[in-house]
Design a protein around this motif. Structure first.
Motif, PDB file in Angstrom:
ATOM      1  N   PHE A 140       2.188  -1.142 -22.569  1.00  0.00           N
ATOM      2  CA  PHE A 140       2.639  -2.116 -21.579  1.00  0.00           C
ATOM      3  C   PHE A 140       2.503  -3.537 -22.124  1.00  0.00           C
ATOM      4  O   PHE A 140       3.397  -4.370 -21.955  1.00  0.00           O
ATOM      5  CB  PHE A 140       1.816  -1.956 -20.301  1.00  0.00           C
ATOM      6  CG  PHE A 140       2.329  -2.737 -19.126  1.00  0.00           C
ATOM      7  CD1 PHE A 140       3.322  -2.224 -18.316  1.00  0.00           C
ATOM      8  CD2 PHE A 140       1.809  -3.990 -18.829  1.00  0.00           C
ATOM      9  CE1 PHE A 140       3.799  -2.935 -17.226  1.00  0.00           C
ATOM     10  CE2 PHE A 140       2.278  -4.715 -17.746  1.00  0.00           C
ATOM     11  CZ  PHE A 140       3.276  -4.183 -16.940  1.00  0.00           C
ATOM     12  N   PRO A 171      -4.996   1.102 -13.425  1.00  0.00           N
ATOM     13  CA  PRO A 171      -5.518   2.061 -12.441  1.00  0.00           C
ATOM     14  C   PRO A 171      -6.367   3.110 -13.162  1.00  0.00           C
ATOM     15  O   PRO A 171      -6.279   3.263 -14.385  1.00  0.00           O
ATOM     16  CB  PRO A 171      -4.250   2.681 -11.847  1.00  0.00           C
ATOM     17  CG  PRO A 171      -3.120   1.822 -12.301  1.00  0.00           C
ATOM     18  CD  PRO A 171      -3.551   1.172 -13.576  1.00  0.00           C
ATOM     19  N   ALA A 231      -4.392   5.637 -15.372  1.00  0.00           N
ATOM     20  CA  ALA A 231      -3.603   5.157 -16.511  1.00  0.00           C
ATOM     21  C   ALA A 231      -4.418   5.260 -17.798  1.00  0.00           C
ATOM     22  O   ALA A 231      -5.607   4.932 -17.824  1.00  0.00           O
ATOM     23  CB  ALA A 231      -3.159   3.723 -16.279  1.00  0.00           C
ATOM     24  N   ALA A 263      -6.721  -0.671  -8.220  1.00  0.00           N
ATOM     25  CA  ALA A 263      -5.389  -0.944  -8.775  1.00  0.00           C
ATOM     26  C   ALA A 263      -4.449   0.234  -8.547  1.00  0.00           C
ATOM     27  O   ALA A 263      -4.846   1.396  -8.671  1.00  0.00           O
ATOM     28  CB  ALA A 263      -5.497  -1.257 -10.262  1.00  0.00           C
ATOM     29  N   ARG A 264      -3.208  -0.072  -8.234  1.00  0.00           N
ATOM     30  CA  ARG A 264      -2.202   0.956  -8.003  1.00  0.00           C
ATOM     31  C   ARG A 264      -1.154   1.000  -9.118  1.00  0.00           C
ATOM     32  O   ARG A 264      -0.360   1.933  -9.184  1.00  0.00           O
ATOM     33  CB  ARG A 264      -1.511   0.713  -6.653  1.00  0.00           C
ATOM     34  CG  ARG A 264      -2.452   0.861  -5.466  1.00  0.00           C
ATOM     35  CD  ARG A 264      -2.893   2.306  -5.306  1.00  0.00           C
ATOM     36  NE  ARG A 264      -3.858   2.469  -4.228  1.00  0.00           N
ATOM     37  CZ  ARG A 264      -5.176   2.506  -4.404  1.00  0.00           C
ATOM     38  NH1 ARG A 264      -5.672   2.382  -5.642  1.00  0.00           N
ATOM     39  NH2 ARG A 264      -5.992   2.664  -3.391  1.00  0.00           N
ATOM     40  N   ARG A 265      -1.146  -0.004  -9.975  1.00  0.00           N
ATOM     41  CA  ARG A 265      -0.181  -0.033 -11.069  1.00  0.00           C
ATOM     42  C   ARG A 265      -0.757  -0.860 -12.207  1.00  0.00           C
ATOM     43  O   ARG A 265      -1.733  -1.601 -12.031  1.00  0.00           O
ATOM     44  CB  ARG A 265       1.139  -0.651 -10.602  1.00  0.00           C
ATOM     45  CG  ARG A 265       1.023  -2.058 -10.064  1.00  0.00           C
ATOM     46  CD  ARG A 265       2.349  -2.565  -9.529  1.00  0.00           C
ATOM     47  NE  ARG A 265       2.229  -3.887  -8.954  1.00  0.00           N
ATOM     48  CZ  ARG A 265       2.313  -5.030  -9.646  1.00  0.00           C
ATOM     49  NH1 ARG A 265       2.504  -4.985 -10.951  1.00  0.00           N
ATOM     50  NH2 ARG A 265       2.203  -6.201  -9.039  1.00  0.00           N
ATOM     51  N   ILE A 266      -0.180  -0.723 -13.375  1.00  0.00           N
ATOM     52  CA  ILE A 266      -0.593  -1.533 -14.531  1.00  0.00           C
ATOM     53  C   ILE A 266      -0.108  -2.962 -14.323  1.00  0.00           C
ATOM     54  O   ILE A 266       1.043  -3.185 -13.934  1.00  0.00           O
ATOM     55  CB  ILE A 266      -0.014  -0.947 -15.832  1.00  0.00           C
ATOM     56  CG1 ILE A 266      -0.513   0.478 -16.049  1.00  0.00           C
ATOM     57  CG2 ILE A 266      -0.381  -1.831 -17.023  1.00  0.00           C
ATOM     58  CD1 ILE A 266       0.077   1.151 -17.274  1.00  0.00           C
ATOM     59  N   ARG A 267      -0.988  -3.907 -14.585  1.00  0.00           N
ATOM     60  CA  ARG A 267      -0.617  -5.306 -14.368  1.00  0.00           C
ATOM     61  C   ARG A 267      -1.152  -6.158 -15.513  1.00  0.00           C
ATOM     62  O   ARG A 267      -2.297  -5.990 -15.949  1.00  0.00           O
ATOM     63  CB  ARG A 267      -1.176  -5.798 -13.034  1.00  0.00           C
ATOM     64  CG  ARG A 267      -0.733  -7.204 -12.652  1.00  0.00           C
ATOM     65  CD  ARG A 267      -0.997  -7.452 -11.157  1.00  0.00           C
ATOM     66  NE  ARG A 267      -2.409  -7.339 -10.857  1.00  0.00           N
ATOM     67  CZ  ARG A 267      -3.278  -8.362 -10.922  1.00  0.00           C
ATOM     68  NH1 ARG A 267      -2.846  -9.556 -11.271  1.00  0.00           N
ATOM     69  NH2 ARG A 267      -4.537  -8.184 -10.633  1.00  0.00           N
TER      70      ARG A 267
END
Length: 264
Positions: free
Chosen positions: A73, A62, A65, A45-49
């Motif tokens: 978030f 990620p 994080a 993962a490259r970002r919070i989703r």
């Protein structure tokens, strides 16, 4: 000298785990409602989703994080999350013997009529689903019997539809199986094996048949080119309407099936 001691002496950060970790956490939203979220820490993962499917909310983080950042978030996107959860909620509940209930099948809800018997059976009557249950019933038996019933109904539907399409195909599917799929409605393997999502039998027959046509047309074109869609439209002129149905109600169908056939 151990790797751990070396990192302590040199001040180097510990090596990041390279595997996906999952845990369910409870998060309180701004309106005070607490919801359970599957928190997934993924090295890819490259970002919070944040996402929602038939299994519920999922928060992907990620490695760098923090848990607190993930919680914030979720809270920031609380209104969106609740709206998506409402769309995915089918209202279907696991069956309890002799309790008032209804079950979805072919686009409508069928009342359940219970009766006592020596062996467990699930049968479709003219106006109801009749379930015969013994006095002693293992918790997993009823969901398993309901799954078998649904698969039998799905096979009967496809058995009626398939013959009219075979003559226009370069070959027939090598085999047909029904699975509980997370995101797909169907798939066609390179060897011609056709898989269909079992929850399709809960949908209106026209929607189910569209998915069958869609996958059969992949025997002609493996891609989603214009030529492929021409083949689909020739066999299913209202395919756009059926596709819109799944976009609006698909998650609810999948969630309903999972609740009904999940072992207690």
């Amino acid at each position: 000298m151990s790797n751990l001691l070396l990192r302590l002496l040199t001040g180097k950060p510990p090596a990041s785990p390279r595997t996906v970790s999952r845990e369910t956490v409870a998060i309180e939203l701004g309106n005070g409602r607490r919801i359970e979220v599957l928190r997934v820490r993924d090295p890819r993962a490259r970002r919070i989703r944040l996402s929602v499917d038939e299994r519920g909310p999922r928060l992907t983080l990620p490695l760098r994080a923090s848990d607190i950042a993930g919680q914030r978030f979720v809270i920031e996107h609380g209104d969106w999350l609740l709206a998506q959860m409402a769309l995915a909620d089918s209202g279907a509940q696991p069956l309890q013997p002799h309790a008032d209930a209804s079950v979805p099948l072919r686009g409508r809800d069928w009342p359940v009529r219970w009766r006592s018997a020596r062996a467990l059976r699930v049968e479709l009557a003219e106006d109801a689903l009749v379930i015969a249950v013994p006095d002693t019933l293992k918790p997993a038996a009823l969901p398993r019997a309901l799954r078998d019933f649904y698969e039998g109904q799905a096979r009967a539907d496809v058995g009626r539809w398939l013959p009219k399409y075979l003559s226009g195909l370069p070959r027939a599917p090598s085999r047909l199986r029904y699975r509980v799929m997370s995101s797909q409605w169907g798939s066609l393997a390179p060897d011609g094996a056709l898989s269909l999502d079992l929850s399709l039998v809960l949908a209106p027959p026209a929607a189910f048949e569209y998915v069958l046509v869609h996958e059969l047309c992949h025997l002609i074109h493996a891609d989603h080119s214009r030529a492929f869609w021409r083949e689909v439209e020739a066999r299913c002129p209202d395919w756009r309407e059926q596709r819109d149905y799944f976009r609006a109600s698909g998650r609810s169908l999948k969630a309903g099936l999972r609740r009904l056939i999940a072992a207690q």
